[in-house]
Scaffold this active site. Sequence first.
Site, short mmCIF file in Angstrom:
data_model
loop_
_atom_site.label_atom_id
_atom_site.label_comp_id
_atom_site.label_asym_id
_atom_site.label_seq_id
_atom_site.Cartn_x
_atom_site.Cartn_y
_atom_site.Cartn_z
N ARG A 30 0.82 -1.22 0.00
CA ARG A 30 0.00 0.00 0.00
C ARG A 30 0.85 1.27 0.00
O ARG A 30 0.55 2.23 -0.69
CB ARG A 30 -0.94 -0.01 1.21
CG ARG A 30 -2.00 -1.07 1.05
CD ARG A 30 -2.92 -1.08 2.23
NE ARG A 30 -4.04 -1.99 2.00
CZ ARG A 30 -5.13 -2.01 2.72
NH1 ARG A 30 -5.26 -1.17 3.73
NH2 ARG A 30 -6.09 -2.86 2.47
N ASP B 267 -16.06 9.47 7.95
CA ASP B 267 -14.94 8.55 7.71
C ASP B 267 -13.65 9.36 7.85
O ASP B 267 -13.67 10.59 7.75
CB ASP B 267 -15.02 7.93 6.31
CG ASP B 267 -14.21 6.63 6.19
OD1 ASP B 267 -14.82 5.54 6.22
OD2 ASP B 267 -12.97 6.71 6.09
C1 LIG Z 1 -14.03 -1.76 5.83
S1 LIG Z 1 -14.69 -0.13 5.74
C2 LIG Z 1 -16.35 -0.39 6.37
C3 LIG Z 1 -17.39 0.44 5.65
C4 LIG Z 1 -18.82 0.21 6.09
N1 LIG Z 1 -19.02 0.61 7.46
C5 LIG Z 1 -19.23 -1.22 5.87
O1 LIG Z 1 -19.35 -1.99 6.85
O2 LIG Z 1 -19.42 -1.62 4.72
C6 LIG Z 1 -13.88 0.66 7.13
C7 LIG Z 1 -13.83 2.18 7.04
O3 LIG Z 1 -13.38 2.69 8.29
C8 LIG Z 1 -12.60 3.83 8.04
N2 LIG Z 1 -11.74 4.12 9.21
C9 LIG Z 1 -10.63 3.45 9.60
N3 LIG Z 1 -10.11 4.02 10.70
C10 LIG Z 1 -10.92 5.06 11.02
C11 LIG Z 1 -10.90 6.05 12.03
N4 LIG Z 1 -9.94 6.08 12.96
N5 LIG Z 1 -11.88 6.99 12.03
C12 LIG Z 1 -12.85 6.98 11.09
N6 LIG Z 1 -12.92 6.08 10.11
C13 LIG Z 1 -11.96 5.13 10.05
C14 LIG Z 1 -11.84 3.49 6.77
O4 LIG Z 1 -11.38 4.64 6.10
C15 LIG Z 1 -12.88 2.69 5.99
O5 LIG Z 1 -13.54 3.49 5.04
#
Ligand SMILES: C[S@@+](CC[C@H](N)C(=O)[O-])C[C@H]1O[C@@H](n2cnc3c(N)ncnc32)[C@H](O)[C@@H]1O
Length: 280
Positions: free
Chosen positions: A39, A150
């Site tokens: 990445r 996000d």
């Molecule tokens: C795997 S996706 C899940 C998306 C959706 N909630 C779902 O279940 O389909 C995880 C998301 O969490 C976000 N994320 C990771 N760490 C975070 C943080 N500290 N604060 C806010 N968002 C975060 C990532 O950018 C990503 O878009």
Amino acid sequence: MHEASRQMSDRQFKSIAELIEGQVGIRLPHAKRLMLEGRLFKRVRALKFDGVGEYVDHLSDEDALETELTHLIDVVTTNKTDFFREPQHFDFMRKVAVPELLRQHGRKTRDLKIWSSACSTGMEAYTIAMVLDDMIRTGSHFRFRILGTDISTAVLRLATAAIYNRETIAPVPSEFAKRYFLKPRDRERTDVRVVPELRRLTHFMRMNLMDSVYPVDRDVDIIFCRNVLIYFDRETQRRVVQRLASHLRPGGYLLVGHSESMIHSALPELRQVQPTIFKV
Ligand SMILES: C[S@@+](CC[C@H](N)C(=O)[O-])C[C@H]1O[C@@H](n2cnc3c(N)ncnc32)[C@H](O)[C@@H]1O
């Protein structure tokens, strides 16, 4: 031509893993090293560094880190999502949570607030919007607003644009797909866009779940926090869930992903209604 190196030293891995966990909460154990190098390599290529190691060393400079941080976050976050992912949550929302919350609201305010707290490209938020709009069309009386947050600015841009590849709407029931997505006249094009009626009710904002204060209302009806807690350690999970719960109205619901039901032991004051559904 000189090929940039994809590898970093143990010291550099330790330093970047600590930096990422400190900023975003995402744990990066050794098993994730190869994935992380892959990445980071995207940024190495974009910035024309000699290798991942050099890129990591560059980030030890405070100013350099400040300039690069949003890009770093964009590449290290896992943004996998889907429309109607884990569909039983949307059934629960329609059949149980919303009717119950509306009874609690009584006749006064029937404005439901829903928060998708790790919303990625917005598919979760727009799924919620489709289901709630359909409830209204079929006789329920309420209004709603959805907030999506996000940490990654790249996914938030996509969420706001609400333009998706046609293939991604395969899980959307066909009646909803017809009603809630605009298809381009040009048949060659493969993109679809969420209708303005739903876009108007759905807002997106950058927010880090690690922050000690969330700039969000404290009377949210339902919070979705799905498939993000798994990346955090136990103590961070506990703190995040505690902060999220403090933004729920009494009787409000917190929904987590199916691999995250363990958060219950982290916060016993939440009542577990189903393995992944909690209530304050
Ligand atoms: C795997 S996706 C899940 C998306 C959706 N909630 C779902 O279940 O389909 C995880 C998301 O969490 C976000 N994320 C990771 N760490 C975070 C943080 N500290 N604060 C806010 N968002 C975060 C990532 O950018 C990503 O878009």
